[in-house]
Structure formats: C-alpha cells, structure tokens
Design a protein around this motif. Structure first.
Motif, PDB file in Angstrom:
ATOM      1  N   SER A 377     -34.874 -17.937 -23.747  1.00  0.00           N
ATOM      2  CA  SER A 377     -34.793 -18.657 -24.784  1.00  0.00           C
ATOM      3  C   SER A 377     -34.298 -18.160 -26.179  1.00  0.00           C
ATOM      4  O   SER A 377     -33.261 -18.274 -26.756  1.00  0.00           O
ATOM      5  CB  SER A 377     -36.455 -19.384 -25.710  1.00  0.00           C
ATOM      6  N   LYS A 380     -30.521 -17.762 -25.713  1.00  0.00           N
ATOM      7  CA  LYS A 380     -29.973 -18.871 -26.016  1.00  0.00           C
ATOM      8  C   LYS A 380     -29.930 -19.022 -27.771  1.00  0.00           C
ATOM      9  O   LYS A 380     -28.768 -19.340 -28.160  1.00  0.00           O
ATOM     10  CB  LYS A 380     -30.721 -20.103 -25.556  1.00  0.00           C
ATOM     11  N   GLU A 558     -29.701 -20.545 -19.115  1.00  0.00           N
ATOM     12  CA  GLU A 558     -30.709 -20.708 -18.466  1.00  0.00           C
ATOM     13  C   GLU A 558     -30.082 -21.707 -17.167  1.00  0.00           C
ATOM     14  O   GLU A 558     -29.440 -22.636 -17.457  1.00  0.00           O
ATOM     15  CB  GLU A 558     -32.008 -21.490 -19.208  1.00  0.00           C
ATOM     16  N   THR A 578     -28.406 -24.697 -18.949  1.00  0.00           N
ATOM     17  CA  THR A 578     -28.368 -24.617 -20.206  1.00  0.00           C
ATOM     18  C   THR A 578     -27.558 -23.827 -20.876  1.00  0.00           C
ATOM     19  O   THR A 578     -27.718 -22.650 -20.352  1.00  0.00           O
ATOM     20  CB  THR A 578     -29.972 -24.579 -20.821  1.00  0.00           C
ATOM     21  N   THR A 613     -27.545 -29.602 -19.683  1.00  0.00           N
ATOM     22  CA  THR A 613     -28.996 -30.225 -20.253  1.00  0.00           C
ATOM     23  C   THR A 613     -29.386 -29.098 -21.216  1.00  0.00           C
ATOM     24  O   THR A 613     -28.912 -27.942 -21.208  1.00  0.00           O
ATOM     25  CB  THR A 613     -30.133 -30.306 -19.211  1.00  0.00           C
ATOM     26  N   ASP A 614     -29.870 -29.760 -22.322  1.00  0.00           N
ATOM     27  CA  ASP A 614     -30.235 -28.973 -23.576  1.00  0.00           C
ATOM     28  C   ASP A 614     -31.476 -28.036 -23.039  1.00  0.00           C
ATOM     29  O   ASP A 614     -31.938 -27.296 -23.828  1.00  0.00           O
ATOM     30  CB  ASP A 614     -30.512 -29.863 -24.800  1.00  0.00           C
ATOM     31  N   ALA A 615     -32.235 -28.686 -22.347  1.00  0.00           N
ATOM     32  CA  ALA A 615     -33.517 -28.211 -21.987  1.00  0.00           C
ATOM     33  C   ALA A 615     -34.076 -28.398 -20.613  1.00  0.00           C
ATOM     34  O   ALA A 615     -33.667 -29.502 -20.137  1.00  0.00           O
ATOM     35  CB  ALA A 615     -34.597 -28.721 -22.950  1.00  0.00           C
ATOM     36  N   LYS A 655     -33.750 -36.191 -22.059  1.00  0.00           N
ATOM     37  CA  LYS A 655     -32.760 -35.341 -22.320  1.00  0.00           C
ATOM     38  C   LYS A 655     -31.698 -35.111 -20.934  1.00  0.00           C
ATOM     39  O   LYS A 655     -30.621 -35.189 -21.059  1.00  0.00           O
ATOM     40  CB  LYS A 655     -32.902 -33.801 -22.910  1.00  0.00           C
ATOM     41  N   THR A 659     -27.405 -36.192 -19.545  1.00  0.00           N
ATOM     42  CA  THR A 659     -27.007 -34.804 -19.021  1.00  0.00           C
ATOM     43  C   THR A 659     -25.345 -35.234 -18.557  1.00  0.00           C
ATOM     44  O   THR A 659     -24.605 -34.155 -18.766  1.00  0.00           O
ATOM     45  CB  THR A 659     -27.437 -33.979 -17.823  1.00  0.00           C
TER      46      THR A 659
END
Ligand code: WT7
Length: 661
Positions: A377, A380, A558, A578, A613-615, A655, A659
């Motif tokens: 994180s 990112k 990630e 990510t 994907t964002d998360a 989310k 994707t």
C-alpha cells in the motif's frame, strides 16, 4: 488458513519454481554486527547446530531467563502429537512481563506508548502498567472470574487491550481476543465455543475519523451467548451506548471499588494462557490453544534475538491485538524483555497516507514491524509521503504475514530503512506461537524474499509426499520435525481435529500448510499456501513467485494470481493486478506484463488473463483471499458467491466486477 483439504499431488510442489532468479545478497553491516547479540553467521550456525543436538539443554538454559515460582522437573515430555514443556514448573506470565521490571530503574521506563487515531498520546511506565493490570485483574475477580475461566477481549487497539490480556494472565484466566473489526456473529460464535462468562470491551474506537460502534456488536452477540454474566466496558470514544443494568459495567467505575494490589497466581507451565481463533478457509474457526511457559519463552527469545531488542529502543508493531502478532510481538515478547511497545489505534492512511512515518518521526521509533500488504500500500501511495519525515531513528525492520515480494523488500530496504536497516522477514503462524524461520540481524546474510533459516531448536524441512527432503530448489511441504516450546497444544475442545489438521499429512511431522523450497544455501523460500499452488500443463507453480514477478514490474503495486480451470492446460493463470497511483490501464500494459513474467520466470507462468483492479479482496489481517479471486476468475462476469464474512472491505467485490474495460 486450513490444511484440512488433502492435497493430492503426485509431484512435489514445483518443477520450475527455481526459475525466479533472485540473486541479491545483503551482508549485515559492520556497525550492526558489532553491536548485535549474535554478531556472526558462524555463531548462529554453531548455536543452531548445538540446539538441535541437545534441545533439552538449549531450552532448559534459555528458560532460566524467565522468572519462576518453582523450577521445572523436565524440559519436554513428548507423546506425539501432544507436548508438555517445563513440566512441574510454576510461573506467571504477567509477573514476567511486569513485576520483574519493577525492581530497578526500568520501573519508570515506558512499557507502552499509545497513540490514538485523533493524535492523543498516553505513556504507561512499567509501574503504571502494573497498577492498571492489578486493578483490572481485581475487577475480573470481583465479577466471579476464577483461575481457568475464559474471558473474551473485544477491544480496539488501546492500552486496555494489553492491560486486559495481562490481567487475565495474572489470575490464570485464559483470554480469547477477538479482533474488534469482526462482526457480532464472529464474537458470538467464539464466545460460545470457549464458554466465556465475561467480555471486556469498549464503547468504541476511532478508525478513519469515525467512532466505530464496538459495544453495539457486543450487545448483538449477547443475544446468543447464554453463559456471559458480565461485560466490562472501557470508555474510549464517549459515544452513547446501551448499558444493561446488572450485566454491563464501566471499567472506570469498577476500578474505584477494588484494590490495586493483586497477587499473581502461581500457575503450572502448561496452564492455558490463551485461545486465539483462526478462521480456517473451510469449517468453523479453530481455537488455537497456547499454554504459559513454552509460549512465553518462545516470544521472549525470538523478540530478543530477532529484533535485537534493547532497553532504549522504541518498538512499533502495526499488528492488532486480535492477531497472534499482537499477542506475541505487541504484548508478551516485548514486555517480557522489558521493552517499550508502541501501539497505534487507527488506520495507516488517516488523516493522510503518511501516518506511520509521522508516528516513527514523532516517537523516534527504532524498530518497525509490519506486513507486506501494508508495504505494498505504501508503494502504491507513493514515495513522497515518506520524504516528509525523518526516519533516521529506525535501525531494524520486520516483515510478517506473507512472503514479501523481492521488489517490495527492496523498496522497504531503501525507502524506509535508508539502506542501513536489516529486514527481518519472519515466517511463523498462529499455531507456532513465535517466529520459526527468520534471519538473525547482524548475523544472517539477507536475500530479498527469503525468510532465511530456522530459529534455535527448530527443525524445519521441505519434504515431498513421502516425507523425504527435497533436493535444493525443488519445492515441497514445509514441515517441522520435532516439538518446540511455543507450539499450539491443541485446538480448544477438539483434539481429534488438532491431530488431523497438523499431524497427519506428513508422518511424524507438523505440517504447516505452506509450500516452500530451500536454495543451495539451505535458505527457505515460502512459495505460498499448498492449497493455492497452480498446476499449469503439468507444472506446479507457487503463487508467490508469479506474484513477485508481476510486482517487479515498475507500474505494479500489488498482484494476486489464481488458477482457472482450463480444458487444455489443467489450469490457466489469471492475474489480478493493482497499478501504482496514476498509472493508466491499457492493453499494451497487459502485453508488457505478460512478457515481463515470461522473462522473469518462464513462458509457462505467463498469465492467460490479466485483470486490473483498484483493490484486492483481503482478510482483516491483510491476507489476499485467493478463494474469492478463484471464483471471480472462473466466472465471466466476475461474480462471487462464496463466504465473505472475513472480508475486510466489501466494496472490493463490486470493484472486481468492473475490472474489465
Ligand atoms: C501464515 C500464517 C504469523 C503471524 C501472522 C499471520 C503466512 C506468515 C510469513 C512470511 C511467508 C508467511 C504463511 C503462514 N506467512 N509469515 N514471513 N513469509 N509467508 O499468522 O494468520 O496464522 O498465518 O501466514 O502462509 O502459514 P497466521
């Protein structure tokens, strides 16, 4: 984590995993080595060899570092798979963590430094912490808690969480901490499983700027927990809460009514210290049972050697007390060594993504212990957040929870550690109680991504399905071949499940559920959970190696890799990735990622399908839930129907569906 689904693999875990070419080696710095407890690799190897040759001698000598009411008669009695350690001895964990530090100047040293999310700071010296623990212990007694009775702890990361654990330990009431982010249902199930009659909780806690309603969950759980007679409530947020007369009591009122003197119970070495539930990926949570002497010794020694903890250090572990890390390396191990443990209540990105760096700078933290998921994180969020703070007080970094991808390791090393701090990558589990495989700082040369070598007395190996050790770089099952003091004693109330889960897969060994390989230097490389291993056209691939290859691409923060049933290849490789903040999605990038993996590992590992994907879906403790990703990968619309009760952030599922461009 579960090892219950048997893995039917005729082959070993892999035949190509050695293709991840990590060649970097970092020798300990001369400065660190000079000052370290174990100052050479040779010394570590010698000590490790001696500890395996005569474990009773090693552990017996080590146990003299604890304070005892009565010395043990026998170091270990092993009736596989049940072990007893330090048989005949009597001690108390809270005495080891508190009373024995009251005799000299450490009495007025900080034991706990607490920073609340709003920025409030409370420091408790050993003397002050001792007093709070005695008061709380007496409150428990007043409410009928006796030695052997179970007590639930459902608290945010506030000093009372540590105080409550030690108060239970003082009177010999095994505690069961439930992460305060877990639901009422989870609390109810665990409370009933262990038959607790008291719950210690709080009105709420601060997280991302709002006050969580912790007590409300307790109220809901209590509708289905007939054995609970009393609830002790800490006032943290001052929000309105329901207090049922005769059942719910404010801690601040109760402490007024009791004495601050509480004689510690002299407990047997094997007296249960706590039960900590770990949610299996299948079936009901397992109540992992740890007992007093062996567990405490494991935490004590590993804290001393792996963190090289010094009296003057400020040590900051970011784990919640709801996890084993919060038990062993926020509370017991640090306090037993007379260290200073810093705890933080809130989110890492509140009010901004530099909160941890702000804390390190503000309190001049020397040792920082966190998880790869957090590190990814930070990557990112961008390096600018670190540049604003002085991190020069740091002298050692730790990692726990998952394999750390080599590129994340390098980032941690350079950006957080300023290239001067050793990174102690610690492999262990709720079940092992304490670190099992990790580098000794100042002694063990580091290889990014490897947890390196086993702790003293730990006989770890990588074996095939027949229990034979695999050749260098051939993957297999990670096993421990003999008992160790901090091992779990059983699954609470279910000895048969204990035997089946941990001791039946590989004859005579504890099987941890992880796949690993050893390189030519004997270093251990965890390649992921055995259950997650991919089988692509007959090649078995550990998830972590493919993920590490993806994360070594400059645009990736990630990645999680899963298999999707494929008629031709057995499994197709699907990667969820990510991107770093600001990097746009594109088909070109997908192609360049595929080429990158082919270059780093080999064409066989090339993802068939890449989804941005964002998360990623994670558990509350930060582990990627590959089970959910497998479902999403197998469904053309990204739909997931499986059990999502342990999922950290429910919006992630929506989310994931979005994707595809
Ligand atoms: C599982 C245990 C141990 C405290 C936190 C998690 C994975 C843990 C590492 C590491 C590679 C790791 C393993 C293990 N794991 N540390 N340093 N390198 N993998 O405790 O929830 O009981 O999880 O976490 O898969 O089996 P836990």
């Amino acid at each position: 984590m579960s090892t219950e689904a048997p893995v039917s693999s005729a082959r070993s875990v892999t035949n190509i995993d050695s293709m991840l070419k990590e060649k970097r080696v970092f020798k300990p710095s001369a400065k660190f080595t000079r000052e370290a407890r174990i100052g050479s690799f040779k010394k570590y190897k010698k000590m490790h060899k001696a500890s395996l040759k005569n474990p009773d001698k090693f552990w017996g000598k080590a146990a003299e570092e604890l304070s005892w009411f009565r010395k043990w008669r026998k170091v270990c009695v092993w009736k596989p798979p049940f072990a007893e350690w330090f048989v005949g001895g009597k001690l108390n964990a809270s005495v080891n963590c508190l009373d024995r530090h009251l005799e000299g100047p450490s009495r007025n040293k900080a034991a706990l430094i607490f920073e609340g999310e709003p920025g409030d700071v409370v420091t408790l010296t050993y003397q002050q912490l001792h007093r709070e623990v005695c008061l709380m212990a007496n409150v428990l007694k007043k409410h009928g808690v006796k030695t052997g009775d179970r007590v639930m702890i459902y608290l945010p990361m506030i000093p009372e969480a540590v105080i409550a654990m030690l108060a239970c330990a003082r009177i010999g009431a095994p505690h069961s901490v439930v992460f305060s982010g877990f639901s009422a249902e989870a609390l109810k199930e665990r409370t009933n499983d262990c038959g607790a009659k008291v719950i210690i909780t709080a009105d709420g806690g601060f997280r991302r700027g709002t006050a969580l309603a912790v007590k409300r969950n307790v109220d809901e759980a209590l509708l289905g927990t007939p054995k609970v007679k009393a609830v002790i409530v800490v006032q943290r947020t001052k929000q309105d809460v329901n207090m049922a007369p005769g059942r719910d009591f404010w801690l601040h009122d109760e402490v007024q009514k009791v004495s601050a003197v509480c004689k510690p119970e002299a407990l047997d070495s094997e007296h249960p210290l706590f039960i900590l539930y770990t949610s299996g990926s299948t079936g009901k949570p397992k109540g992992i049972l740890h007992t007093t002497a062996g567990y405490l010794l494991g935490c004590h020694l590993t804290t001393k050697y792996y963190f090289d903890l010094r009296p003057e250090d400020v040590y900051f572990c970011t784990a919640d007390v709801g996890w084993i890390t919060g038990h062993s390396y926020v509370a017991y191990g640090v306090l037993s060594n007379g260290g200073t443990s810093l705890i933080y209540e809130g989110a890492p990105n509140f009010p901004e993504p530099d909160r941890f760096w702000r804390i390190i700078d503000r309190h001049k933290v020397n040792i920082f212990y966190t998880a790869p998921t957090a590190i990814r994180s930070f990557i990112k969020w961008g390096d600018d957040w670190l540049a604003r703070h002085d991190l020069s007080s740091l002298r050692l970094l730790g990692s726990v929870g998952e394999p750390i991808n080599p590129e994340a390791w390098m980032w941690y090393h350079e950006k957080v550690g300023g290239k001067r701090c050793p990174i102690v990558d610690t492999w262990w589990q709720t079940e092992t109680g304490a670190h099992m495989i990790a580098p000794i700082p100042g002694a063990t040369p580091l290889k990014p991504g490897s947890a390196t070598l086993p702790f003293f007395g730990v006989d770890a190996a990588v074996v095939d399905d027949n229990g034979e050790e695999t050749a260098p770089n051939v993957g297999g099952k990670l096993v421990i071949r003999r008992p160790w003091p901090s091992m779990l004693r059983s699954i609470y109330g279910d000895a048969a499940r204990y035997r089946k889960t941990y001791w039946s897969e590989v004859k005579g060994c504890y099987f941890a559920g992880d796949g690993a390989r050893r390189d030519k230097d004997g270093y251990f490389w965890i390649v992921g959970r055995i259950d997650d291993v991919l089988n692509v056209a007959g090649h078995r691939l550990g998830t972590s190696e493919v993920e590490s290859a993806l994360v070594s691409h400059p645009d990736i923060a990630e990645a999680a890799v899963v298999g999707r049933p494929d008629e031709l290849k057995g499994q197709a490789v699907v990667a969820f990735v990510t991107l770093k903040n600001g990097v746009p999605h594109s088909n070109n990038l997908k192609e360049s990622l595929r080429a990158h993996v082919a270059k780093e590992i080999g064409p066989i590992a090339k993802p068939d399908d890449i989804r941005f994907t964002d998360a990623l879906p994670k558990t509350r403790s930060g582990k990627i839930m590959r089970r959910l990703l497998k479902e999403a990968a197998a469904s053309p619309t990204g739909d997931i129907k499986g059990d999502i009760t342990t999922l950290e952030d429910l919006t992630v599922l929506a989310k994931l569906k979005q994707t595809e461009e």
